[in-house]
Scaffold this active site. Structure first.
Site, PDB file in Angstrom:
ATOM      1  N   ASP A  39      -9.734 -14.713  -9.835  1.00 44.49           N
ATOM      2  CA  ASP A  39      -9.161 -13.615 -10.612  1.00 44.49           C
ATOM      3  C   ASP A  39     -10.282 -12.705 -11.104  1.00 44.49           C
ATOM      4  O   ASP A  39     -11.450 -13.103 -11.165  1.00 44.49           O
ATOM      5  CB  ASP A  39      -8.386 -14.152 -11.824  1.00 44.49           C
ATOM      6  CG  ASP A  39      -7.198 -13.271 -12.207  1.00 44.49           C
ATOM      7  OD1 ASP A  39      -7.417 -12.054 -12.392  1.00 44.49           O
ATOM      8  OD2 ASP A  39      -6.081 -13.783 -12.312  1.00 44.49           O
ATOM      9  N   ASP A  62     -12.137 -10.265  -6.915  1.00 47.13           N
ATOM     10  CA  ASP A  62     -11.441  -9.006  -6.669  1.00 47.13           C
ATOM     11  C   ASP A  62     -10.943  -9.091  -5.231  1.00 47.13           C
ATOM     12  O   ASP A  62     -11.753  -9.112  -4.289  1.00 47.13           O
ATOM     13  CB  ASP A  62     -12.409  -7.840  -6.862  1.00 47.13           C
ATOM     14  CG  ASP A  62     -11.822  -6.486  -6.492  1.00 47.13           C
ATOM     15  OD1 ASP A  62     -10.735  -6.435  -5.869  1.00 47.13           O
ATOM     16  OD2 ASP A  62     -12.455  -5.462  -6.791  1.00 47.13           O
ATOM     17  N   ASN A  90      -1.518 -14.543  -4.477  1.00 50.56           N
ATOM     18  CA  ASN A  90      -0.622 -14.190  -5.577  1.00 50.56           C
ATOM     19  C   ASN A  90      -0.978 -12.878  -6.257  1.00 50.56           C
ATOM     20  O   ASN A  90      -0.116 -12.234  -6.864  1.00 50.56           O
ATOM     21  CB  ASN A  90      -0.620 -15.325  -6.604  1.00 50.56           C
ATOM     22  CG  ASN A  90       0.087 -14.962  -7.883  1.00 50.56           C
ATOM     23  OD1 ASN A  90       1.309 -14.934  -7.957  1.00 50.56           O
ATOM     24  ND2 ASN A  90      -0.698 -14.654  -8.923  1.00 50.56           N
ATOM     25  N   TYR A 155       4.406  -0.355  -4.347  1.00 51.62           N
ATOM     26  CA  TYR A 155       4.696  -1.772  -4.593  1.00 51.62           C
ATOM     27  C   TYR A 155       5.696  -2.285  -3.570  1.00 51.62           C
ATOM     28  O   TYR A 155       5.484  -3.319  -2.921  1.00 51.62           O
ATOM     29  CB  TYR A 155       5.241  -1.946  -6.011  1.00 51.62           C
ATOM     30  CG  TYR A 155       5.478  -3.391  -6.408  1.00 51.62           C
ATOM     31  CD1 TYR A 155       4.439  -4.177  -6.886  1.00 51.62           C
ATOM     32  CD2 TYR A 155       6.744  -3.961  -6.305  1.00 51.62           C
ATOM     33  CE1 TYR A 155       4.652  -5.496  -7.255  1.00 51.62           C
ATOM     34  CE2 TYR A 155       6.965  -5.286  -6.666  1.00 51.62           C
ATOM     35  CZ  TYR A 155       5.921  -6.047  -7.145  1.00 51.62           C
ATOM     36  OH  TYR A 155       6.127  -7.357  -7.503  1.00 51.62           O
ATOM     37  N   LYS A 159       5.169  -5.046  -0.523  1.00 51.73           N
ATOM     38  CA  LYS A 159       5.922  -6.292  -0.447  1.00 51.73           C
ATOM     39  C   LYS A 159       6.689  -6.402   0.874  1.00 51.73           C
ATOM     40  O   LYS A 159       6.821  -7.496   1.444  1.00 51.73           O
ATOM     41  CB  LYS A 159       6.869  -6.411  -1.639  1.00 51.73           C
ATOM     42  CG  LYS A 159       6.145  -6.503  -2.985  1.00 51.73           C
ATOM     43  CD  LYS A 159       5.172  -7.673  -3.042  1.00 51.73           C
ATOM     44  CE  LYS A 159       4.521  -7.818  -4.395  1.00 51.73           C
ATOM     45  NZ  LYS A 159       3.617  -8.997  -4.476  1.00 51.73           N
TER      46      LYS A 159
END
Length: 250
Positions: A39, A62, A90, A155, A159
């Site tokens: 993270d 990153d 994730n 977004y 996805k």
């Protein structure tokens, strides 16, 4: 899930410091895996690693940086039994903006993190998983890939593309014993959903509440431990949101 199910296995979770990623890390560690918490949120990630103890390490990651991915894989190979068995892609962001007013930087950033970040992760772990004799990769799609809301163009595009990326990776990597699947979370109680009206948002769903991050993590565990004949699949964890619109019947 017992503490021995993933004993001797090593996992990387991107975006693992909070939200659904944190739940993934907790679930994997509880099942016996060594977990690399990748993270950009160092403080939160290090705190989680300390809490999980010997079964966790923090790695600054990153997901748009391929060198950091290589470093993360190296940490994973040195942290457990020398293998890399699980990747949970994730990490993701969302910046709601109408298309007409969207800066190019917003489009580029969301796609780079959400989609290219997944690609970078898959590509980074292939050599180690091949060397280990196989592995399991779990990507993170979204119900917005099926029910796209307005003002989320990059977004939703990311996805939808993750579904295709998952299928192609499954086709290419199955010969090495690497399974690739995707989760499709619905409305989940995470920082991304703060400020939303839960009752209104879930009023027409079969299960009329937000999901819990732990419920998404349970499906991830199923994919990496039990779903040994499943690859290229997308599994909803959405309270039935994609099933349609329901109405109360007296």
């Amino acid at each position: 899930m017992t503490s021995e199910d993933l004993a001797g296995k090593t996992a990387i979770v991107s975006g693992g410091a909070r939200g659904i990623g944190e739940a993934h890390c907790r679930a994997l560690a509880a099942a016996g895996a060594t977990v690399i918490i990748g993270d950009v949120l160092r403080e939160e990630g290090e705190a989680l690693a300390r809490e999980l103890g010997d079964r966790a390490r923090f790695a600054e990651l990153d997901v748009t940086d391929r060198e950091q991915w290589a470093e993360c894989v190296g940490i994973a190979l040195g942290a457990g039994t020398g293998t890399l068995d699980i990747l949970v892609n994730n990490a993701g962001i969302n910046q709601p903006t109408p298309i007409e007013k969207m800066p190019a930087e917003t489009w580029d950033r969301v796609l780079q993190i959400n989609l290219t970040g997944h690609f970078n992760g898959i590509q980074a772990v292939i050599p180690a998983m091949r060397e280990s004799g196989g592995g399991s990769i779990v990507n993170t799609a979204s119900i917005t890939a099926v029910i796209p809301p307005s003002q989320l163009a990059p977004y939703v595009a990311s996805k939808m593309a993750i579904v295709g990326l998952t299928q192609i990776a499954a086709l290419e990597l199955g010969q090495y014993g690497i399974r690739v699947n995707a989760l499709q979370p619905g409305y989940t109680d995470t920082p991304m959903m703060k400020g939303g009206d839960e009752a209104a948002i879930t009023s027409a769903m079969p299960i009329r509440r937000y999901g819990r991050p732990e419920e998404v993590a349970d499906m991830m565990l199923y994919l990496v431990t039990r779903a040994t004949y499943t690859t290229g699949s997308v599994l909803p964890v959405d309270g039935g949101a994609v099933a349609g619109v329901g109405y109360a019947v007296d």
